[in-house]
Motif scaffolding. Structure first.
Motif, PDB file in Angstrom:
ATOM      1  N   LEU A  28      31.100  30.843 -25.626  1.00 30.86           N
ATOM      2  CA  LEU A  28      31.047  30.102 -24.590  1.00 30.86           C
ATOM      3  C   LEU A  28      31.137  28.675 -25.139  1.00 30.86           C
ATOM      4  O   LEU A  28      31.889  27.620 -24.839  1.00 30.86           O
ATOM      5  N   VAL A  29      30.156  28.192 -26.131  1.00 30.43           N
ATOM      6  CA  VAL A  29      29.978  26.825 -26.809  1.00 30.43           C
ATOM      7  C   VAL A  29      31.375  26.580 -27.468  1.00 30.43           C
ATOM      8  O   VAL A  29      32.063  25.490 -27.217  1.00 30.43           O
ATOM      9  N   ASP A  79      28.963  13.418 -22.994  1.00 23.08           N
ATOM     10  CA  ASP A  79      28.916  13.599 -21.732  1.00 23.08           C
ATOM     11  C   ASP A  79      29.961  14.787 -21.347  1.00 23.08           C
ATOM     12  O   ASP A  79      29.811  15.324 -20.477  1.00 23.08           O
ATOM     13  N   ALA A  80      30.923  14.518 -21.674  1.00 22.84           N
ATOM     14  CA  ALA A  80      32.235  15.449 -21.472  1.00 22.84           C
ATOM     15  C   ALA A  80      31.550  16.883 -21.849  1.00 22.84           C
ATOM     16  O   ALA A  80      31.982  17.842 -21.208  1.00 22.84           O
ATOM     17  N   PHE A  81      31.233  17.010 -22.833  1.00 25.53           N
ATOM     18  CA  PHE A  81      30.748  18.428 -23.513  1.00 25.53           C
ATOM     19  C   PHE A  81      29.563  18.821 -22.460  1.00 25.53           C
ATOM     20  O   PHE A  81      29.810  20.050 -22.158  1.00 25.53           O
ATOM     21  N   ARG A  82      28.851  18.110 -22.024  1.00 28.30           N
ATOM     22  CA  ARG A  82      27.554  18.532 -20.879  1.00 28.30           C
ATOM     23  C   ARG A  82      28.309  19.251 -19.884  1.00 28.30           C
ATOM     24  O   ARG A  82      28.088  20.079 -19.491  1.00 28.30           O
ATOM     25  N   SER A  83      29.273  18.434 -19.268  1.00 31.23           N
ATOM     26  CA  SER A  83      29.920  18.622 -18.067  1.00 31.23           C
ATOM     27  C   SER A  83      30.928  20.073 -18.224  1.00 31.23           C
ATOM     28  O   SER A  83      30.853  20.657 -17.355  1.00 31.23           O
ATOM     29  N   THR A  84      31.441  20.363 -19.378  1.00 27.50           N
ATOM     30  CA  THR A  84      32.296  21.357 -19.833  1.00 27.50           C
ATOM     31  C   THR A  84      31.501  22.587 -19.768  1.00 27.50           C
ATOM     32  O   THR A  84      31.721  23.549 -19.335  1.00 27.50           O
ATOM     33  N   ARG A  89      30.322  23.533 -16.262  1.00 24.32           N
ATOM     34  CA  ARG A  89      31.514  24.385 -15.628  1.00 24.32           C
ATOM     35  C   ARG A  89      31.529  25.533 -16.174  1.00 24.32           C
ATOM     36  O   ARG A  89      31.544  26.678 -15.811  1.00 24.32           O
ATOM     37  N   ALA A  90      31.451  25.915 -17.399  1.00 20.64           N
ATOM     38  CA  ALA A  90      31.897  27.242 -18.254  1.00 20.64           C
ATOM     39  C   ALA A  90      30.610  28.109 -17.729  1.00 20.64           C
ATOM     40  O   ALA A  90      30.806  29.237 -17.573  1.00 20.64           O
ATOM     41  N   ALA A  91      29.357  27.761 -17.798  1.00 18.55           N
ATOM     42  CA  ALA A  91      28.271  28.458 -17.326  1.00 18.55           C
ATOM     43  C   ALA A  91      28.497  28.922 -15.764  1.00 18.55           C
ATOM     44  O   ALA A  91      28.092  29.900 -15.446  1.00 18.55           O
ATOM     45  N   GLY A  92      28.824  27.861 -15.188  1.00 22.60           N
ATOM     46  CA  GLY A  92      29.148  28.215 -13.532  1.00 22.60           C
ATOM     47  C   GLY A  92      30.130  29.461 -13.388  1.00 22.60           C
ATOM     48  O   GLY A  92      30.001  30.362 -12.593  1.00 22.60           O
TER      49      GLY A  92
END
Ligand SMILES: [Zn+2]
Lengths: 224, 210
Positions: free
Chosen positions: B147-148, B196-201, B204-207
């Motif tokens: 995932l990461v 910030d971009a990584f946190r949002s990605t 979303r990925a977790a969602g």
């Protein structure tokens, strides 16, 4: 401090890269603002994931590949034979020397190579486009046709072949890429009779090229 | 009779840790293959890991790692020692990966290059290295790592570079600045945007994964 300012400084805050006063102002804001505190938790959690990402180690030593490559360059382009200990006798990729060809090393234990003609057991295969080949496991031979004695006693040097396999594992073409054509004739005959297990890549049967170096090695005393 | 002394290029590391960096570089410059083998062995882990994460593909990372050290070998004479050897090698690695990426993009519209290409044996190796307590741990960890990795591949190349160097390789912002040849302030602001971009990605990925 308002939320926008706090969020803009979160990265520096995580790194403890703020002046004392700046840090305290953010501490104070985070205590009273649940939204910003949640952002900080999310940031920390995702950075922890990155830190915990497993390190991927190369399966084989990069150093030996690089040294082999330098050795080949010292000897000039062309087919260079490299002798390596059995454990290290893995195929070698030299993409920039010859267009779209993989070189490989088929030197097994030196003692073995000395005693009798060596029919290279190791091989390398590729699928994908010419520019961007994908490397796959060499498919297993289901009916072998190679045997010792294919190369005549006087044969010297090496033969480098490309066998192109159809999707069903049958041999489509055998091409001599390097070496003496007259010595290669019986080997080509034998290679054409081989059969391989079909190769699949992400579920799809694919066409594969197998590269093999077949050589009879007559090794004299080592260089001193 | 030939003995196994014929073996060329077996990269045995001798006298590990004793040579200082400067001494090692000097030995390499004098054409000592063992010294160069030692230099490669010391740094190949970080180069391969970074290249795999930057390119998303271990096979390609293997080629890049080889090219990186060939370039190191050829450019060693120009290494001035103003930066550390480590940051200098990182710089060569990042540049090689960036070039590969461009080359690859020109030929493939799909820029994603998933870790699914990682072979089973490599995954097994990772699992073995971590000495998992239970099979479930292994699966959970692999899922999380995948995932990461996927989230990383969705970021821009420059963001991926600073994130990996800072969070995964543990370089300081000053070291990253020296590696990339940019000001430290530039690294910090780029890192803030990348995080910030990584946190949002990841969010979303977790969602999507749930
Ligand atoms: Zn707030």
């Amino acid at each position: 401090m308002n939320c926008r300012e706090v969020l803009a400084s979160l990265s520096a805050y995580v790194d403890r890269d703020l002046s004392g006063a700046g840090g305290h102002a953010i501490d104070a804001h985070l205590e009273s603002c649940a939204a910003c505190a949640a952002q900080l938790r999310g940031l920390r959690a995702s950075l922890d994931c990155l830190a915990a990402l497993p390190r991927i180690a190369p399966r084989e030593s990069v150093a030996s590949r690089v040294l082999d490559r330098l050795e080949v360059e010292r000897r000039g382009p062309g087919l260079a034979l490299l002798f390596r200990p059995t454990a290290a006798s893995r195929p070698l990729m030299l993409p920039s020397l010859v267009h779209a060809a993989f070189f490989l090393v088929a030197a097994a234990g030196i003692g073995f190579a000395l005693q009798r003609p060596l029919v290279g057991p190791s091989a390398w295969s590729r699928v994908g486009t010419e520019e961007y080949p994908e490397v796959v496991q060499v498919p297993r031979v289901t009916s072998a046709a190679l045997a010792d004695g294919l190369l005549s006693e006087g044969a010297e040097g090496s033969l480098f072949f490309e066998t192109r396999l159809a999707r069903d594992g049958s041999v489509a073409t055998v091409k001599l890429l390097e070496g003496d054509a007259s010595e290669a004739a019986p080997v080509i005959e034998a290679l054409r009779r081989e059969r391989f297990e079909p190769t699949r890549l992400r579920g799809q049967p694919v066409v594969v090229s197998v590269y093999r170096l077949i050589s009879r090695l007559d090794v004299t005393a080592p260089r001193t | 009779m030939a003995s196994s002394e014929v073996a060329l290029g077996s990269a045995k590391v001798v006298g590990s840790g004793r040579s200082t960096e400067v001494g090692l570089v000097e030995l390499c410059r004098s054409g000592d293959p063992q010294a160069f083998a030692q230099l490669v062995s010391l740094h190949e882990g970080m180069v391969f890991n970074l290249a795999t994460r930057l390119l998303g593909n271990p096979e390609e990372a293997k080629d890049v790692s080889q090219d990186v050290f060939l370039q190191v070998y050829r450019a060693l004479g120009r290494f001035e020692g103003r930066s550390s050897l480590k940051t200098w090698i990182y710089r060569i690695c990042v540049n090689q990966c960036r070039n590969r990426r461009r080359f690859w993009r020109r030929r493939h519209t799909d820029s994603a290059c998933p870790l699914e290409l990682m072979t089973a044996s490599e995954e097994a190796q990772i699992a073995a290295d971590r000495n998992e307590a239970s099979p479930f741990d292994g699966v959970a960890r692999r899922e999380k790592a995948a995932l990461v990795h996927r989230a990383l591949q969705k970021l821009s190349f420059d963001h991926r570079v600073v994130l990996l160097m800072r969070e995964n390789e543990g370089l300081s912002c000053a070291e990253i600045a020296s590696t990339l040849g940019v000001a430290e302030g530039t690294v910090k602001s780029r890192l803030a945007r990348a995080r910030d971009a990584f946190r949002s990605t990841m969010l979303r990925a977790a969602g999507e994964g749930a």
